[in-house]
Scaffold this motif. Sequence first.
Motif, PDB file in Angstrom:
ATOM      1  N   ALA A 262      -0.465  -2.528 -19.294  1.00 44.40           N
ATOM      2  CA  ALA A 262       0.995  -2.677 -19.347  1.00 44.40           C
ATOM      3  C   ALA A 262       1.508  -3.948 -18.682  1.00 44.40           C
ATOM      4  O   ALA A 262       2.543  -4.482 -19.080  1.00 44.40           O
ATOM      5  CB  ALA A 262       1.651  -1.453 -18.699  1.00 44.40           C
ATOM      6  N   GLU A 263       0.811  -4.406 -17.651  1.00 42.37           N
ATOM      7  CA  GLU A 263       1.319  -5.567 -16.902  1.00 42.37           C
ATOM      8  C   GLU A 263       0.396  -6.778 -17.025  1.00 42.37           C
ATOM      9  O   GLU A 263       0.705  -7.848 -16.512  1.00 42.37           O
ATOM     10  CB  GLU A 263       1.464  -5.228 -15.402  1.00 42.37           C
ATOM     11  CG  GLU A 263       2.422  -4.088 -15.076  1.00 42.37           C
ATOM     12  CD  GLU A 263       3.865  -4.562 -14.822  1.00 42.37           C
ATOM     13  OE1 GLU A 263       4.135  -5.764 -14.902  1.00 42.37           O
ATOM     14  OE2 GLU A 263       4.705  -3.688 -14.552  1.00 42.37           O
ATOM     15  N   GLY A 264      -0.804  -6.575 -17.605  1.00 37.50           N
ATOM     16  CA  GLY A 264      -1.774  -7.672 -17.695  1.00 37.50           C
ATOM     17  C   GLY A 264      -2.423  -7.988 -16.363  1.00 37.50           C
ATOM     18  O   GLY A 264      -2.981  -9.067 -16.169  1.00 37.50           O
ATOM     19  N   LEU A 265      -2.347  -7.024 -15.453  1.00 34.07           N
ATOM     20  CA  LEU A 265      -2.886  -7.262 -14.101  1.00 34.07           C
ATOM     21  C   LEU A 265      -4.199  -6.487 -13.959  1.00 34.07           C
ATOM     22  O   LEU A 265      -4.230  -5.254 -14.053  1.00 34.07           O
ATOM     23  CB  LEU A 265      -1.854  -6.786 -13.082  1.00 34.07           C
ATOM     24  CG  LEU A 265      -1.918  -7.396 -11.694  1.00 34.07           C
ATOM     25  CD1 LEU A 265      -0.603  -7.200 -10.971  1.00 34.07           C
ATOM     26  CD2 LEU A 265      -3.050  -6.841 -10.873  1.00 34.07           C
ATOM     27  N   PHE A 266      -5.288  -7.224 -13.749  1.00 33.93           N
ATOM     28  CA  PHE A 266      -6.637  -6.669 -13.865  1.00 33.93           C
ATOM     29  C   PHE A 266      -7.292  -6.599 -12.478  1.00 33.93           C
ATOM     30  O   PHE A 266      -7.627  -7.637 -11.905  1.00 33.93           O
ATOM     31  CB  PHE A 266      -7.418  -7.608 -14.795  1.00 33.93           C
ATOM     32  CG  PHE A 266      -8.728  -7.080 -15.298  1.00 33.93           C
ATOM     33  CD1 PHE A 266      -8.950  -5.725 -15.488  1.00 33.93           C
ATOM     34  CD2 PHE A 266      -9.744  -7.966 -15.626  1.00 33.93           C
ATOM     35  CE1 PHE A 266     -10.160  -5.263 -15.979  1.00 33.93           C
ATOM     36  CE2 PHE A 266     -10.951  -7.519 -16.121  1.00 33.93           C
ATOM     37  CZ  PHE A 266     -11.157  -6.164 -16.298  1.00 33.93           C
ATOM     38  N   GLY A 267      -7.438  -5.386 -11.943  1.00 31.97           N
ATOM     39  CA  GLY A 267      -7.982  -5.268 -10.582  1.00 31.97           C
ATOM     40  C   GLY A 267      -8.974  -4.130 -10.439  1.00 31.97           C
ATOM     41  O   GLY A 267      -9.261  -3.397 -11.386  1.00 31.97           O
ATOM     42  N   GLY A 268      -9.475  -3.965  -9.220  1.00 33.18           N
ATOM     43  CA  GLY A 268     -10.400  -2.885  -8.900  1.00 33.18           C
ATOM     44  C   GLY A 268      -9.676  -1.671  -8.329  1.00 33.18           C
ATOM     45  O   GLY A 268      -8.441  -1.638  -8.274  1.00 33.18           O
ATOM     46  N   GLY A 269     -10.467  -0.683  -7.873  1.00 32.06           N
ATOM     47  CA  GLY A 269      -9.900   0.580  -7.412  1.00 32.06           C
ATOM     48  C   GLY A 269      -8.949   0.438  -6.233  1.00 32.06           C
ATOM     49  O   GLY A 269      -7.926   1.134  -6.162  1.00 32.06           O
ATOM     50  N   SER A 270      -9.256  -0.466  -5.310  1.00 33.55           N
ATOM     51  CA  SER A 270      -8.362  -0.612  -4.153  1.00 33.55           C
ATOM     52  C   SER A 270      -7.012  -1.201  -4.592  1.00 33.55           C
ATOM     53  O   SER A 270      -5.971  -0.841  -4.040  1.00 33.55           O
ATOM     54  CB  SER A 270      -9.005  -1.475  -3.066  1.00 33.55           C
ATOM     55  OG  SER A 270      -9.371  -2.738  -3.555  1.00 33.55           O
ATOM     56  N   THR A 271      -7.035  -2.062  -5.600  1.00 34.12           N
ATOM     57  CA  THR A 271      -5.772  -2.594  -6.129  1.00 34.12           C
ATOM     58  C   THR A 271      -4.959  -1.468  -6.762  1.00 34.12           C
ATOM     59  O   THR A 271      -3.745  -1.359  -6.537  1.00 34.12           O
ATOM     60  CB  THR A 271      -6.058  -3.682  -7.200  1.00 34.12           C
ATOM     61  OG1 THR A 271      -6.771  -4.743  -6.591  1.00 34.12           O
ATOM     62  CG2 THR A 271      -4.773  -4.202  -7.813  1.00 34.12           C
ATOM     63  N   GLY A 272      -5.633  -0.611  -7.535  1.00 34.43           N
ATOM     64  CA  GLY A 272      -4.933   0.517  -8.152  1.00 34.43           C
ATOM     65  C   GLY A 272      -4.312   1.413  -7.095  1.00 34.43           C
ATOM     66  O   GLY A 272      -3.162   1.851  -7.213  1.00 34.43           O
ATOM     67  N   LEU A 273      -5.067   1.651  -6.035  1.00 33.33           N
ATOM     68  CA  LEU A 273      -4.581   2.504  -4.951  1.00 33.33           C
ATOM     69  C   LEU A 273      -3.388   1.847  -4.242  1.00 33.33           C
ATOM     70  O   LEU A 273      -2.375   2.486  -3.958  1.00 33.33           O
ATOM     71  CB  LEU A 273      -5.740   2.769  -3.987  1.00 33.33           C
ATOM     72  CG  LEU A 273      -5.544   3.900  -3.000  1.00 33.33           C
ATOM     73  CD1 LEU A 273      -6.819   4.723  -2.881  1.00 33.33           C
ATOM     74  CD2 LEU A 273      -5.160   3.379  -1.631  1.00 33.33           C
TER      75      LEU A 273
END
Length: 309
Positions: A262-273
């Motif tokens: 949705a935002e084009g922002l690609f991160g790992g689990g800590s970013t999601g958290l």
Amino acid sequence: MNNKIDLLEAIGNTPIVKLKKIIPENAAEVWVKLEGQNPTGSYKDRMAVSVLKNALDRQEIKTGDTVVEYTGGSTGTSLAFACSVFGLKFIAVTSDAFSKIKHQSMAAFGATVHVIKSDNGNITPDLIQNMKNKAYELADHPNTFYADQFGSVDVIKGYEVLGKEIVSQVGDDIDVLCAAVGTGGALMGTYNGMVYLGSQPRLIALEPLQSPTLTTGKGGPHKVEGIGLGFEPPFLDKSKLDSVRAIDQNKAFDMCRLLAKAEGLFGGGSTGLNVCAAIEIAKELGPGKKVVTFNCDSGLKYLGSHIYS
Ligand SMILES: Cc1ncc(COP(=O)(O)O)c(C=O)c1O
């Protein structure tokens, strides 16, 4: 075009973005600092260079020496990169609980990688202790330097500029800085840098609900790499903390996938958290306020892992 001369100058000055599509109406602004844009794709490049450069300057190490650390692989990749630049050798102690791409990245930068077996891919307090024991054993040799990511003051120092960048990008009227805690170095160092430039955000530490050491005193098995290590990290200065929140890892992994789509922002689990918590806090604060958090590292590190398989 700003051509960089020294590779180490490519660290930092990362962009910051305001989330647009996944923020509910009547919520505060959520700003995400894109630390995945550092040379190895992680904010850990900042601490790795700070630790090694200061150790070299103080003559605690010299070219050709060996650096040792236990690591989920992000710190290890940053240390391996910095060791390559500084002409040092690097030995990493890691585990199969962490993404294989991180093992391969460390090896690509020339590191020797020791992989400790986990219980079914889970990050547990016992696993972290086993990794630590192995690293201590390997560091107990001449011309060998233990990087000490949990204790070196240079870790915190390395992140101060990150806080200064945020204030210069977003302004000093930031209401909350929230971030998931591994060593706590990024959260505390960034906060110090923000305070230095006159910002006084409420500081909120985050951890996985599945390993709620900071909120309940007891850690547990989980799958969010880099955080929730089952002990209180010495850098975490509770006198500066407003509060701690535990966030469900499954919501964090869902958020990773939503952020990318949705935002084009690609991160790992800590970013999601981090983003899950930042949105929760933004809803509580309401319009006209600002919440800042980190995209700790690039989602590329997690391709083929349980998040993006
Ligand atoms: C992917 C990732 N996110 C977050 C963190 C937490 O950062 P810190 O150790 O500065 O608290 C780490 C630490 O290793 C990490 O690897």
